[in-house]
Design an enzyme around this catalytic site. Structure first.
Site, short mmCIF file in Angstrom:
data_model
loop_
_atom_site.label_atom_id
_atom_site.label_comp_id
_atom_site.label_asym_id
_atom_site.label_seq_id
_atom_site.Cartn_x
_atom_site.Cartn_y
_atom_site.Cartn_z
N CYS A 41 7.12 -12.10 22.91
CA CYS A 41 8.54 -12.45 22.81
C CYS A 41 9.16 -12.79 24.16
O CYS A 41 10.23 -13.38 24.21
CB CYS A 41 9.34 -11.35 22.11
SG CYS A 41 9.58 -9.88 23.12
N LYS A 80 -3.13 -5.50 -5.50
CA LYS A 80 -2.02 -4.59 -5.24
C LYS A 80 -0.68 -5.29 -5.43
O LYS A 80 0.24 -4.73 -6.03
CB LYS A 80 -2.10 -4.05 -3.81
CG LYS A 80 -3.16 -3.00 -3.62
CD LYS A 80 -3.07 -2.36 -2.24
CE LYS A 80 -4.08 -1.23 -2.14
NZ LYS A 80 -4.05 -0.58 -0.81
N CYS A 123 -16.15 -9.66 9.51
CA CYS A 123 -17.01 -10.51 10.35
C CYS A 123 -17.19 -9.92 11.75
O CYS A 123 -18.24 -10.09 12.36
CB CYS A 123 -16.43 -11.92 10.45
SG CYS A 123 -16.66 -12.82 8.91
N CYS A 143 6.57 -9.59 28.12
CA CYS A 143 5.79 -9.55 26.88
C CYS A 143 5.19 -10.92 26.61
O CYS A 143 5.86 -11.94 26.75
CB CYS A 143 6.71 -9.15 25.73
SG CYS A 143 5.92 -9.29 24.13
N GLY A 190 0.83 -1.21 0.00
CA GLY A 190 0.00 0.00 0.00
C GLY A 190 0.86 1.24 0.00
O GLY A 190 1.81 1.36 -0.77
N LEU A 223 -3.47 -3.79 12.63
CA LEU A 223 -2.80 -4.34 13.80
C LEU A 223 -2.69 -5.85 13.75
O LEU A 223 -1.67 -6.44 14.08
CB LEU A 223 -3.62 -3.90 15.02
CG LEU A 223 -2.99 -4.14 16.38
CD1 LEU A 223 -1.83 -3.18 16.55
CD2 LEU A 223 -4.02 -3.90 17.46
N ASP A 224 -3.77 -6.47 13.30
CA ASP A 224 -3.84 -7.92 13.35
C ASP A 224 -2.72 -8.57 12.52
O ASP A 224 -2.00 -9.44 12.99
CB ASP A 224 -5.23 -8.34 12.84
CG ASP A 224 -5.44 -9.82 12.98
OD1 ASP A 224 -5.38 -10.30 14.12
OD2 ASP A 224 -5.64 -10.48 11.95
ZN ZN Z 1 7.74 -8.60 22.89
#
Ligand code: ZN
Lengths: 619, 579
Positions: free
Chosen positions: A436, A75, A176, A433, A29, A122-123
């Site tokens: 990670c 694209k 959805c 996190c 994009g 984000l996903d």
């Molecule tokens: Zn992380």
């Protein structure tokens, strides 16, 4: 005198490495178009492009590889063609596909030296982040909003990953989620604004930026149902102005469609079922409510008030549209209404419809005032910011390819005329996190017989010594915890746990919980006399460090950078600098390229002290 | 509510053009877009010029009106390696025309012209610049004279000019804006634009205050918890003044005491242990009780001659500024009320009432300013009157207007030193900072000077054939007494004598700071190594930065870089200097 003379001269020993590299670019994009151009002209040898999107008119003000005649085409494919025309010597491969498709597994990610994220949602960003961590491939993450841009290099074990800090709620949502399974007020607002309002008063085939189609292929059947639903709604539009118009629309979207959704039992296994509304019952209760309740925009309306505003705004908008239709000549385009947060009629309709839908799905109602703010938001995007951000991605990629992780930076673009570009030292991984800060391992599963119980008993409790307090989660939600044992007897396949998907084990031990364990499913037929679920080797799982806050949500924000959040982030990271990646205040005269990056040592000195910008390159 | 039912305006769906430009219209609105579509950009190229082509790309996509490329070169193999808007078949053809052909594909609405001639023509003929609204000039030019003349012509015609260098990992651009470049729509942070005028309340506001807080103590808990914080502050201001000789809290410690006074007014005998509206009031104390003052930018506008002495030819900006200044003087130092009210805890009806009071006041202030302007217009004999909308926009953003004084591009000549005049002191101070990027700018100046020197020597030598000229350029000794040309690195080294700027008005800056000297030498070495070549990625980044500033200048929205921006493409760092 070759065409790459200048690149060779300036990039020095890095140039052959760039030429031999195999690079993945996810997203073609705004940033992607610019990035592809820069990569091609810098001499990157092989580039793979993945994008699910097709080209839309509103892309053309910045996505320069696309033209009018490309609208509705892929694209990825058009970007490849446009760039290939320019340099036939570079190997380009395009995939018009969802990056979450199973063909793009860990092994495939491992085949690249470097991955660029040029995504708008984000996903998918999170997914690529996770895959790059699992494949141990460096990732250059980027994003823009208006004049602001951000570039973040992510290297497993050395820097923060994309999910180490809290991300804001995305501004685009899977179709959805909006049409079938809303769970937040914003989902209902987007539904009211971008679906219901548009179908009723706008041009129905309008592409809306709030809709993220990247998951469509996974839900092909439901997408087809939804398409039929839209068509049916469109035929109701023909009776606009009739006495029972409000009832028809209401029954369609707040009763019939809801009942259809409700009947799809699979959908509600882990979610609360929606409850359809009854026109007559609510209508009776609302008989004493006057339409001017719509002026009360600071409080959430009652059901009766919401219903009254819905009917009244529907009437107002219908009258407007019909007046326009009557006045417009035969030779002009059919008039439509467009949503404008400052147009009270349209805002009333969206607020009331959104709140009725919230009531159906058991979601909190919002005041009109709040809805105005949430519905009015569209992310601006311009060519200049994309151009700068893409170039900064390549500059950070150089550092990563040289092995100069300590010199790689988090880079911000700002509108400010005082600086233009800001940078910040990369932070080390957040030990808490959930992505990670985890132990990773493969999990070998015999798909014919493995059950969740095999994992819980044989592997987690017996082999790894977990206590009773832990949960097993995947993307969809929690599969197991001490209070949720219905799934234990189910096979992995029945739970939708497929090959190459992830399970996260969260230890809730009160004393000293283990760090999260991330298991990647590897399917394999195992001999009948062995366990159906196995670990490939011995695992020693560390315990969570104490007193380090996990990333927490800070509420109503979005996946892109905002000036304010940059300011905050910068400040915070400066304060925390001493725990951060060591910044070299002294100049290291000789930088050895890191062995880990698979490079040979060159007899070249690069002095690249980001504190003063001085360099020496001798060759 | 009843009037809502009257015939609504007809709305058509957005046009294809509005849809295409939707995402940028949210940043600079229709007025900015119109300015962009009327702009005529001139691109003068005498180098590889990828940075200019990338800038044009970023202007064509959002729909700039037209542009013209001036370039006398044919496409070489090297061009193909760095310029995206050329292809194999372009080899050997005119670069201006080929580049235009591919750029045109980006946006059919933009008018595109190619002129295959030397940019020297624009130095020789001052009138040729006049039809353009903005100039992009790539450095170094053939010699200092070309640069100097073009800059002078642009300055005389008040045409903004960007002078750009891009080589290897470094780049730099300078803006030459007209001597006076006012910006009304600076897009300040919305939170900073609020003016509640609490220290100068007006009768309507006081009337509402009396109605809502006259008997604060006896209000029901619900009503007490919904008094808008603006009224809470006004109420306690009166309480405070009663015990402080009628004076509002003036300094920090008084404001802190005042804040405590406000907080003590909250009812705490409830489940939350406080009231949200009182919390809002306390939080707003520090920023809402400043005595009215005007920004330095606005003060500068008020004090300038153009504002003081209106003429029939004065620009709208000065006529409006004059009107607002008169308002400011006659209203005890307050500016017209912007009229916006922040979100706050309140009952809807109270909030709407308060909002209406602020809006009405903003309207009456605007009317007062407009009246002043109308009489000035008559007084000085202006032919047309300024539109109300323009006055209103100025009134709303008065505190944030900005007047930039354009500065000339510095021309480095081999025959003379640069006169740093008023900037000498500031720049020699800047260079004391070992982390400064300023030496990069000086390295590019040295490059210009070197180019000027080469041009001079070349003319002196009058090479008899191409072979001899190539020998000279390559630094090979040619027969005759003249020594070979110095390399750029050598030349740059000699061109930086250490002269104290405090006492000599025209030195190169001092390089007795070892770090600055080292940075300078390193950059010179890198530029030398780059051999006049551009790296595409750096040209693309710089093209993005330049285009962003061009858009600010064309739309007269947002504040542009003033006046020089330097990029270190190795450290990913930029810096802005007033040169
Ligand atoms: Zn992380």
């Amino acid at each position: 005198m070759g065409r790459d003379r200048f690149a060779k001269q300036s990039l020095g020993y890095l140039y052959p490495r760039i030429k031999q590299s195999r690079t993945l670019m996810v997203g073609a994009g705004g940033i992607g178009c610019e990035l592809l151009k820069n990569l091609v002209l810098t001499g990157f040898g092989e580039i793979h492009i993945v994008d699910l999107d097709t080209i839309d008119l509103s892309n053309l003000n910045r996505q320069f590889l696309f033209r009018q005649e490309h609208i509705k085409k892929s694209k990825a494919l058009v970007a490849k063609e446009s760039a290939a025309k320019f340099n036939p010597h570079i190997k380009l491969e395009a995939h018009h596909a969802n990056i979450k498709d199973p063909q793009f597994n860990i092994e495939w990610f491992q085949s690249f030296g470097l991955v660029f994220n040029a995504l708008d949602n984000l996903d998918a960003r999170r997914h690529v982040n996770k895959m790059c961590l699992a494949a141990n491939v460096a990732l250059i993450e980027s994003g823009t909003t208006g004049f602001n841009g951000q570039v973040q290099p992510i290297i497993k074990g050395k820097t923060e990953c994309y999910d180490c800090s809290t991300k804001e709620v995305p501004k685009s949502f899977p179709v959805c989620t909006i049409r079938s399974t809303p769970s937040q007020p914003i989902h209902c607002i987007v539904w009211a604004k971008s679906y219901l309002f548009t179908e009723m008063f706008g041009t129905s085939e309008d592409e809306t930026p709030e809709f993220d189609h990247s998951e469509d292929s996974e839900n092909a059947k439901e997408i087809e149902n939804l398409r039929q639903e839209s068509q049916a709604l469109n035929s109701i539009r023909q009776s606009m102005g009739s006495d029972d118009f409000a009832r028809k629309v209401f029954d369609k979207v707040f009763k019939d469609d809801i009942n259809r959704l409700r009947s799809m039992e699979d959908m509600w296994k882990t979610r609360k079922q929606p409850n359809a509304l009854d026109f007559d019952r609510i209508s009776k209760g609302a008989s004493g409510t006057k339409p001017y309740v719509a002026q009360q925009d600071q409080k959430a309306w009652t059901v009766a008030e919401t219903f009254t505003v819905f009917c009244d705004s529907l009437r107002r908008l219908s009258a407007r549209l019909q007046t326009s239709q009557a006045q417009s000549g035969a030779d002009t385009a059919a008039p439509v209404l467009i949503f404008d947060k400052d147009d009270e009629d349209t805002l009333d309709f969206v607020a009331a419809s959104a709140n009725l839908r919230s009531i159906i799905f058991g979601i909190e109602s919002k005041s009109k005032f709040d809805i105005k703010q949430m519905a009015g938001n569209i992310i601006p995007a311009i060519a200049t910011t994309n151009a700068m951000t893409a170039s900064l991605c390549v500059m950070q990629a150089f550092k990563v390819m040289r092995g100069d992780i300590n010199k790689a930076k988090m880079v911000f673009l700002e509108r400010s005329a005082a600086r233009v570009i800001n940078s910040d030292t990369l932070k080390p991984p957040n030990p808490n996190c959930n992505v990670c800060g985890v132990m990773s391992s493969a999990l070998i599963v015999d798909p014919n017989r493995a059950t969740l119980n095999d994992l819980v008993e044989d592997v987690l409790k017996t082999q790894l010594g977990y206590g009773d307090e832990f949960s097993i989660n995947n993307e969809v939600g929690t599969l197991y915890d001490p209070d949720l044992d219905d799934n234990l007897s189910k096979k992995f396949s029945d739970l939708g746990v497929k090959a190459d998907s992830f399970l996260t084990i969260i230890d809730d031990d009160e004393e000293s919980p283990r760090v999260n364990l991330s298991l990647t499913i590897l399917e394999k037929s195992l001999p009948g006399d062995t366990k159906a679920v196995q670990l490939p080797g011995k695992l020693d799982i560390a315990r969570k460090p104490k007193d380090v806050p996990a990333p927490t949500s800070n509420g109503d924000t979005n996946g892109h950078v905002k000036a304010e959040s940059i300011g905050l982030k910068r400040k915070r990271s400066l304060d925390e600098h001493e725990n951060g990646v060591q910044q070299d205040h002294k100049r290291g005269k000789i930088q050895m390229p890191s062995k880990a990056m698979g490079s040979q040592v060159d007899d070249l000195v690069i002095e690249d002290d980001s504190n003063d910008g001085a360099i020496v390159i001798d060759d | 509510m009843a009037e809502k039912a009257t015939t609504p305006p007809i709305l058509q769906g957005p046009t294809a053009k509005e849809k295409k430009y939707d995402r940028q219209l949210r940043l600079w609105a229709a007025s900015g877009q119109a300015a962009l579509e009327n702009a005529k950009v001139l691109f003068l190229n005498s180098n590889s010029g990828v940075v200019g082509v990338e800038t044009l790309k970023n202007l064509i996509l959002p729909g700039v009106g037209s542009f013209t490329i001036v370039d006398e070169t044919k496409v070489s193999e090297l061009d193909l390696g760095v310029n995206f808007f050329l292809e194999e078949s372009s080899l050997g053809r005119w670069r201006a025309e080929e580049t235009c052909k591919f750029l045109q594909e980006l946006n059919p609405e933009v008018k595109i012209n190619a002129l295959r001639e030397s940019i020297d023509a624009f130095a020789d003929d001052p009138n040729r610049l006049e039809q353009y609204s903005l100039v992009l000039l790539i450095g170094p030019t053939r010699n200092a004279r070309v640069l100097e003349r073009i800059c002078q012509h642009a300055d005389k015609s008040s045409i903004p000019l960007f002078y750009i260098h891009c080589q290897g990992f470094f780049s730099q651009f300078s803006l030459q804006l007209p001597a006076q470049f006012p910006i009304v729509d600076t897009h300040p942070d919305p939170a900073s634009t609020q003016d509640l005028r609490l220290l100068n309340p007006w009768p309507e506001l006081l009337e509402l205050l009396e109605k809502k807080t006259g008997n604060l103590g006896s209000l029901s808990d619900h009503d007490h918890g919904h008094v808008p914080y603006v009224l809470i502050l006004l109420h306690f201001l009166n309480v405070w003044k009663a015990s402080h000789d009628g004076q509002a809290p003036a300094n920090y410690s008084e404001k802190k005491q005042f804040k405590a006074l406000v907080e003590s007014g909250a009812r705490t005998n409830n489940s939350e242990g406080g009231e949200e509206n009182f919390d809002e009031a306390a939080a707003a104390v520090l920023k809402s009780l400043n005595t009215p003052s005007i920004s330095s930018g606005l003060r500068e506008v008020f004090e300038s001659d153009d504002c003081q002495n209106l003429k029939s030819t004065s620009a709208n900006f000065w006529v409006i500024a004059n009107g607002i200044q008169k308002f400011h003087t006659s209203h005890n130092g307050i500016l017209p009320l912007p009229g916006a009210l922040p979100d706050m805890k309140a009952q809807s009806s109270d909030y709407i009432q308060l909002q209406n009071i602020y809006k009405a006041k903003a309207r009456s202030d605007l009317a007062a300013v407009t009246q002043t302007i109308r009489s000035s217009e008559q007084e000085v004999g202006r032919k047309s009157s300024i539109e109300q909308a323009e006055i209103e926009a100025f009134c709303k953003g008065a505190q944030f207007v900005k007047l930039i004084h354009g500065r000339p591009i510095r021309v480095a000549k081999c025959s003379a030193e640069i006169d740093w005049s008023d900037r000498a002191k500031a720049l020699s101070q800047e260079i004391q900072d070992p982390d400064s990027l300023l030496p990069i700018y000086f390295a590019f100046l040295a490059l210009d000077r070197y180019q000027d020197d080469i041009d001079r020597i070349q003319k002196l030598r009058k090479p008899t054939d191409d072979q001899q000229f190539n020998d000279i350029m390559a630094g090979r000794v040619v027969s005759g007494a003249v020594p070979p040309l110095p390399t750029f690195a050598e030349s740059a080294h000699f061109s930086t004598p250490a002269v104290d700027p405090e006492h000599d008005p025209k030195p190169w800056p001092r390089f007795d700071i070892p770090e600055a000297r080292e940075t300078f030498d390193n950059v010179v070495k890198e530029l030398d190594r780059a051999d006049w070549g551009e790296l595409h990625n750096i040209a693309a980044l710089t093209g993005g930065m330049v285009a962003q500033e061009v858009i600010k200048v064309i739309t007269k929205q947002y504040v542009p870089v003033n006046n020089t921006c330097v990029l270190d493409g190795i450290a990913s760092k930029t810096a802005v200097f007033k040169i």
